[in-house]
Write an enzyme that holds these catalytic residues in place. Structure first.
Site, PDB file in Angstrom:
ATOM      1  N   ASN A 108      -0.965  -0.470  -3.358  1.00 31.34           N
ATOM      2  CA  ASN A 108      -1.157   0.123  -2.081  1.00 31.34           C
ATOM      3  C   ASN A 108      -2.102   1.448  -2.109  1.00 31.34           C
ATOM      4  O   ASN A 108      -2.540   1.969  -1.364  1.00 31.34           O
ATOM      5  CB  ASN A 108       0.202   0.482  -1.493  1.00 31.34           C
ATOM      6  CG  ASN A 108       0.988  -0.611  -0.717  1.00 31.34           C
ATOM      7  OD1 ASN A 108       2.332  -0.758  -0.552  1.00 31.34           O
ATOM      8  ND2 ASN A 108       0.328  -1.781  -0.471  1.00 31.34           N
ATOM      9  N   SER A 148       3.890 -10.971  -5.011  1.00 34.82           N
ATOM     10  CA  SER A 148       3.165  -9.573  -4.870  1.00 34.82           C
ATOM     11  C   SER A 148       3.816  -8.545  -5.777  1.00 34.82           C
ATOM     12  O   SER A 148       3.780  -7.322  -5.434  1.00 34.82           O
ATOM     13  CB  SER A 148       3.299  -9.046  -3.412  1.00 34.82           C
ATOM     14  OG  SER A 148       2.406  -9.916  -2.572  1.00 34.82           O
ATOM     15  N   TRP A 208       1.422  -6.660  12.945  1.00 33.51           N
ATOM     16  CA  TRP A 208       2.191  -6.480  14.219  1.00 33.51           C
ATOM     17  C   TRP A 208       1.377  -5.635  15.112  1.00 33.51           C
ATOM     18  O   TRP A 208       1.323  -5.534  16.210  1.00 33.51           O
ATOM     19  CB  TRP A 208       3.519  -5.859  13.855  1.00 33.51           C
ATOM     20  CG  TRP A 208       4.505  -5.426  14.869  1.00 33.51           C
ATOM     21  CD1 TRP A 208       5.349  -6.415  15.451  1.00 33.51           C
ATOM     22  CD2 TRP A 208       4.598  -4.388  15.672  1.00 33.51           C
ATOM     23  NE1 TRP A 208       6.125  -5.754  16.463  1.00 33.51           N
ATOM     24  CE2 TRP A 208       5.755  -4.519  16.695  1.00 33.51           C
ATOM     25  CE3 TRP A 208       3.966  -3.053  15.667  1.00 33.51           C
ATOM     26  CZ2 TRP A 208       5.851  -3.555  17.572  1.00 33.51           C
ATOM     27  CZ3 TRP A 208       4.272  -2.175  16.454  1.00 33.51           C
ATOM     28  CH2 TRP A 208       5.195  -2.390  17.486  1.00 33.51           C
ATOM     29  N   ASP A 238       6.809  -7.240   4.938  1.00 34.08           N
ATOM     30  CA  ASP A 238       5.627  -7.376   5.222  1.00 34.08           C
ATOM     31  C   ASP A 238       5.265  -7.635   6.526  1.00 34.08           C
ATOM     32  O   ASP A 238       5.919  -8.092   7.468  1.00 34.08           O
ATOM     33  CB  ASP A 238       5.269  -8.590   4.562  1.00 34.08           C
ATOM     34  CG  ASP A 238       3.402  -8.749   4.357  1.00 34.08           C
ATOM     35  OD1 ASP A 238       2.902  -7.818   4.583  1.00 34.08           O
ATOM     36  OD2 ASP A 238       3.045  -9.965   3.937  1.00 34.08           O
ATOM     37  N   THR A 266       2.320  -0.186  -6.369  1.00 32.29           N
ATOM     38  CA  THR A 266       1.227   0.548  -6.999  1.00 32.29           C
ATOM     39  C   THR A 266       0.010   0.048  -6.403  1.00 32.29           C
ATOM     40  O   THR A 266      -1.148   0.625  -6.620  1.00 32.29           O
ATOM     41  CB  THR A 266       1.181   0.060  -8.421  1.00 32.29           C
ATOM     42  OG1 THR A 266       1.637  -1.247  -8.830  1.00 32.29           O
ATOM     43  CG2 THR A 266       2.442   0.865  -9.342  1.00 32.29           C
ATOM     44  N   GLY A 310       1.096  -4.204   9.612  1.00 29.87           N
ATOM     45  CA  GLY A 310      -0.219  -4.106  10.001  1.00 29.87           C
ATOM     46  C   GLY A 310      -0.481  -5.076  11.121  1.00 29.87           C
ATOM     47  O   GLY A 310      -1.182  -4.686  12.167  1.00 29.87           O
TER      48      GLY A 310
HETATM   49  C1  FPP Z   1       3.435  -4.251   4.408  1.00 29.68           C
HETATM   50  O1  FPP Z   1       2.806  -4.449   5.552  1.00 29.68           O
HETATM   51  C2  FPP Z   1       4.240  -2.970   4.490  1.00 29.68           C
HETATM   52  C3  FPP Z   1       3.878  -1.857   3.674  1.00 29.68           C
HETATM   53  C4  FPP Z   1       2.851  -1.762   2.693  1.00 29.68           C
HETATM   54  C5  FPP Z   1       4.657  -0.533   3.800  1.00 29.68           C
HETATM   55  C6  FPP Z   1       6.166  -0.525   4.091  1.00 29.68           C
HETATM   56  C7  FPP Z   1       6.501   0.577   4.558  1.00 29.68           C
HETATM   57  C8  FPP Z   1       7.603   0.524   5.515  1.00 29.68           C
HETATM   58  C9  FPP Z   1       8.090  -0.665   6.072  1.00 29.68           C
HETATM   59  C10 FPP Z   1       8.017   2.190   5.953  1.00 29.68           C
HETATM   60  C11 FPP Z   1       8.650   2.846   5.139  1.00 29.68           C
HETATM   61  C12 FPP Z   1      10.243   2.604   4.740  1.00 29.68           C
HETATM   62  C13 FPP Z   1      10.667   3.273   4.015  1.00 29.68           C
HETATM   63  C14 FPP Z   1      12.264   2.690   3.660  1.00 29.68           C
HETATM   64  C15 FPP Z   1      10.661   4.778   3.455  1.00 29.68           C
HETATM   65  P1  FPP Z   1       1.029  -4.487   5.601  1.00 29.68           P
HETATM   66  O2  FPP Z   1       0.985  -3.233   6.201  1.00 29.68           O
HETATM   67  O3  FPP Z   1       0.816  -4.905   4.393  1.00 29.68           O
HETATM   68  O4  FPP Z   1       1.227  -5.608   6.985  1.00 29.68           O
HETATM   69  P2  FPP Z   1      -0.259  -6.393   7.005  1.00 29.68           P
HETATM   70  O5  FPP Z   1      -0.027  -7.328   5.877  1.00 29.68           O
HETATM   71  O6  FPP Z   1       0.157  -7.011   8.392  1.00 29.68           O
HETATM   72  O7  FPP Z   1      -1.292  -5.690   6.932  1.00 29.68           O
END
Ligand code: FPP
Length: 222
Positions: free
Chosen positions: A56, A178, A13, A8, A54, A11
């Site tokens: 996302n 989650s 970051w 997590d 699911t 976004g």
């Molecule tokens: C959560 O951060 C991350 C995700 C929903 C996507 C995770 C995917 C990857 C790390 C890349 C793909 C990896 C593989 C192994 C194919 P967020 O976007 O919810 O962050 P935020 O909460 O700061 O918005």
């Protein structure tokens, strides 16, 4: 040892750096590759990464399609390296609704890596814990089974051979599950790291293993 990770904070970051969210995901995928190497090095047998839930699907299509492409490219680009390192890849999630390209890569990577033995990498993709439980129940009903115990139920999960996680680790400081692996985490140790996923490093993974060994697990006993 099975470590399951909620990656997590991609976004946030990116936002802190004035970059688009997808740049955070790109860095996140690079970090995922590193973590597989570190995990193998630290003799972790199973690593599960939550790459797309699911829920996302609610994000803008631009981000959803970017995550699909990232998944496909992650596998295509890294498969030969991962095979050299002995990584067996399994995908867990609901196949319905995913683009054909994703399904093709899913089947291909599982077949290509099925004989690898150093570490199993399970990628949770289009995964939801409740969905997995409901999918299992519906298959059980279809099979006409009237009486279900834990052992039978487990056989209907997406990856029945995957042992329950010893550790569930979540980055970014959020303290939530989650909808991740709801059935499997009944006795897992929960570890939260206050860093965004792209900043996660090998010391953090080592810290999680040390923290785990400090905690005494009693599985309901005394
Ligand atoms: C959560 O951060 C991350 C995700 C929903 C996507 C995770 C995917 C990857 C790390 C890349 C793909 C990896 C593989 C192994 C194919 P967020 O976007 O919810 O962050 P935020 O909460 O700061 O918005």
């Amino acid at each position: 040892m099975h470590v399951a990770i909620i990656m997590d904070g991609n976004g946030r970051w990116a936002k802190e750096r004035g970059l688009p969210r997808i740049e955070g995901h790109r860095r996140g995928a690079e970090k995922a590759e590193k973590v597989v190497e570190w995990a193998a090095d630290l003799n972790i047998d199973y690593l599960t990464l939550y790459a797309f839930s699911t829920e996302n699907w609610k994000r803008p299509w631009e981000e959803v399609s970017f995550l699909f492409n990232l998944f496909v490219n992650f596998i295509k680009k890294r498969i030969s390296r991962m095979k050299e390192e002995g990584v067996k890849i399994k995908i867990m999630g609901r196949r319905d609704g995913l683009p054909k390209e994703v399904i093709d890569v899913w089947d291909w990577v599982e077949e290509e890596t099925k004989n690898e033995k150093k570490i199993t990498l399970a990628i949770a993709f289009n995964y939801g814990g409740r969905t997995e439980i409901l999918d299992a129940i519906n298959k059980i009903i279809k099979d006409g089974i009237k009486d279900v115990d834990e052992e039978t139920f487990r056989k209907y999960l997406y990856l029945p051979d995957l042992p329950d996680p010893d550790i569930v680790l979540r980055t970014s400081g959020e303290m939530r599950i989650s909808n991740f692996l709801l059935w499997q985490i009944a006795y897992s140790e929960l570890i939260f790291i206050k860093k965004y996923w792209p900043d996660f490093d090998k010391e953090d993974l080592k810290f999680a293993l040390e923290e785990f060994s400090r905690r005494q697990r009693r599985f309901g006993g005394i």
